[in-house]
Scaffold this active site. Structure first.
Site, PDB file in Angstrom:
ATOM      1  N   THR A   1      30.685  73.977  60.804  1.00  0.00           N
ATOM      2  CA  THR A   1      29.905  72.767  60.541  1.00  0.00           C
ATOM      3  C   THR A   1      28.450  72.973  60.920  1.00  0.00           C
ATOM      4  OG1 THR A   1      31.766  71.274  60.834  1.00  0.00           O
ATOM      5  CG2 THR A   1      29.585  70.355  61.250  1.00  0.00           C
ATOM      6  N   ASN A 233      38.398  84.164  62.822  1.00  0.00           N
ATOM      7  CA  ASN A 233      39.007  82.978  62.223  1.00  0.00           C
ATOM      8  C   ASN A 233      40.523  83.058  62.118  1.00  0.00           C
ATOM      9  OD1 ASN A 233      36.813  80.981  61.492  1.00  0.00           O
ATOM     10  ND2 ASN A 233      35.951  82.919  60.797  1.00  0.00           N
ATOM     11  N   SER A 238      43.063  75.721  67.684  1.00  0.00           N
ATOM     12  CA  SER A 238      42.500  74.444  68.134  1.00  0.00           C
ATOM     13  C   SER A 238      42.647  74.303  69.629  1.00  0.00           C
ATOM     14  CB  SER A 238      43.212  73.282  67.451  1.00  0.00           C
ATOM     15  OG  SER A 238      43.000  73.386  66.072  1.00  0.00           O
TER      16      SER A 238
END
Lengths: 238, 209
Positions: A1, A233, A238
């Protein structure tokens, strides 16, 4: 983001501020790609504290300064792109429109095969022609751009008017150009660049495409695709 | 000025200390009329109670609410709650502050992300003597988790206490997620100053409008 916040003390009128922001964003933030994924949360806000009177005759100076801040931040973002070993700057000119120029630039920096070639310092510049032709075939059918365009990398002409202009010496120079822009474990005292807490990359892989179709141009920033990007990645939780 | 070109001599940093020194000397000074603060706190995500986490809040505040603001947002068709709230803020008369949290993006979370974002805005407004509609929320981090509203509200006094008028560096550092270093650029122009910060390392191909 991507999040970004721009602050100024100049009292630029609200509608002017918003118009300038939209224009500059189109040329900067909307012209970079690390991994082709558009976030659900990208935000850029600009705020003036309304402290210093602004003379509208200085609008172009303000616009140029805003562009400098935004384009600089975009350079910082791609330099920090996940797993980046190389940063690419693609300049496309001679296009029929800005959208066409930017679309071709994006097609190049987003091509997985081209990104991997850059990662490996591989002078496999056929992938560059593929990336241009892929975009044109999808969006501008019937234009035989290979007959009109020229492509350079690192200032070296590698394609013109339907044919590659490569030889062993040019290929060596292409490799040298990419290596110069590469971060490795052994440069700068063997520091691990993938976890370094200050900006790496003082040079970029420079690609220039002249489509020979018109007068529009665009510049796009991107990075290579490395083992580290996949590792970061694939291992992320999380 | 930092240059970044294959054709010009480049500004090369050889350590984090050198980079931070450069930011402090050349870029981090806030324009007149702004305060910036940040604070970090621990919380337990309700979706992953086995993973106690840290969140940083960042507050960017003009000294008085301003008419002069704008924003662009992602065109992703599954936007986060702060994006939905932010788009509405563009039609407000004034902006009083921006509140940013990292770690959780407040996107498609169970239980009402918009109401969570609004609750945080209202609480920030309460501390700053503003209206909730004058606060622009921003969130970045894990998609799908719910914003820890109560821990955020509990951290607000510390956040407000940290406000200072000198440097934007705490904000540039506070908004980072997987970034390796803060990003700040500035230009002095027209008798004033423009300073920008950004974060982002992955999931990056903005297409904002």
């Amino acid at each position: 983001t991507m999040l970004s916040y721009i602050l100024t003390d100049l009292s630029v009128p609200r509608e002017t501020l918003r118009q300038l922001l939209a224009e500059v964003v189109e040329e900067t933030y909307n012209a970079m790609s690390v991994d082709t994924d558009e976030s659900t949360s990208d935000t850029l806000a600009i705020v003036s504290s309304d402290q210093i009177p602004f003379d509208m005759s200085q609008l172009e100076q303000f616009r140029a300064a805003l562009y400098e801040v935004c384009s600089g931040l975009c350079e910082d973002i791609v330099r920090n792109g996940e797993g980046a070993h190389h940063v690419m700057r693609v300049k496309v000119k001679g296009a029929e429109s800005h959208a066409q120029a930017k679309g071709i630039g994006k097609s190049i920096v987003n091509s997985p095969l081209l990104k991997c070639a850059v990662a490996g310092n591989d002078p496999n510049v056929g992938r560059l022609v593929m990336a241009v032709g892929k975009y044109m075939g999808k969006h501008h059918k019937g234009v035989n751009v290979s007959e009109t365009m020229t492509i350079s990398m690192g200032g070296l002409r590698i394609f013109e008017f339907g044919e590659f202009t490569l030889n062993g010496d040019v290929e060596k120079e292409l490799v040298a150009h990419m290596k110069k822009a590469q971060l490795t474990e052994t440069t700068r005292g063997g520091v691990d660049h993938t976890s370094r807490d200050y900006p790496p990359h003082d040079q970029m892989v420079e690609i220039e495409v002249d489509l020979g179709l018109g007068t529009a141009s665009a510049q796009v920033l991107g990075i290579d695709l490395t083992h580290e990007y996949v590792a970061i990645n694939a291992d992320y939780r999380s | 000025r930092r240059s970044f070109s294959s054709k010009k001599p480049a500004f090369v940093f050889n350590s984090a200390a050198e980079y931070y020194k450069y930011l402090n000397e050349h870029h981090s000074r806030l324009p007149w009329g702004f305060s910036v603060g940040s604070t970090t706190f621990k919380f337990v995500p309700q979706e992953a109670p086995h993973l106690p986490s840290k969140m940083t809040l960042t507050l960017i505040k003009p000294h008085k609410p301003t008419l002069l603001f704008g924003a662009v947002f992602t065109q992703n068709a599954c936007p986060g709650a702060p994006i939905k709230v932010g788009r509405k803020r563009l039609s407000e008369d004034t902006l009083g502050a921006i509140i940013v949290n990292n770690k959780i993006s407040n996107v498609c979370a169970n239980g009402g992300g918009v109401s969570d974002a609004q609750e945080v805005c209202d609480a920030v407004a309460h501390h700053l003597d503003l209206r909730g509609s004058q606060i622009l929320p921003s969130s970045t981090g894990v998609i799908g988790w719910r914003l820890p509203v109560d821990p955020i509200i509990n951290a607000l006094p510390s956040l407000v206490e940290s406000l200072q008028d000198e440097s934007i560096l705490p904000a540039a550092s506070g908004i980072m997620t997987t970034d390796l270093y803060p990003k700040i650029r500035s230009v002095d122009v027209c008798g004033g100053r423009i300073v920008g910060i950004a974060k982002g390392a992955g999931m990056i191909e903005p297409n904002m409008a």
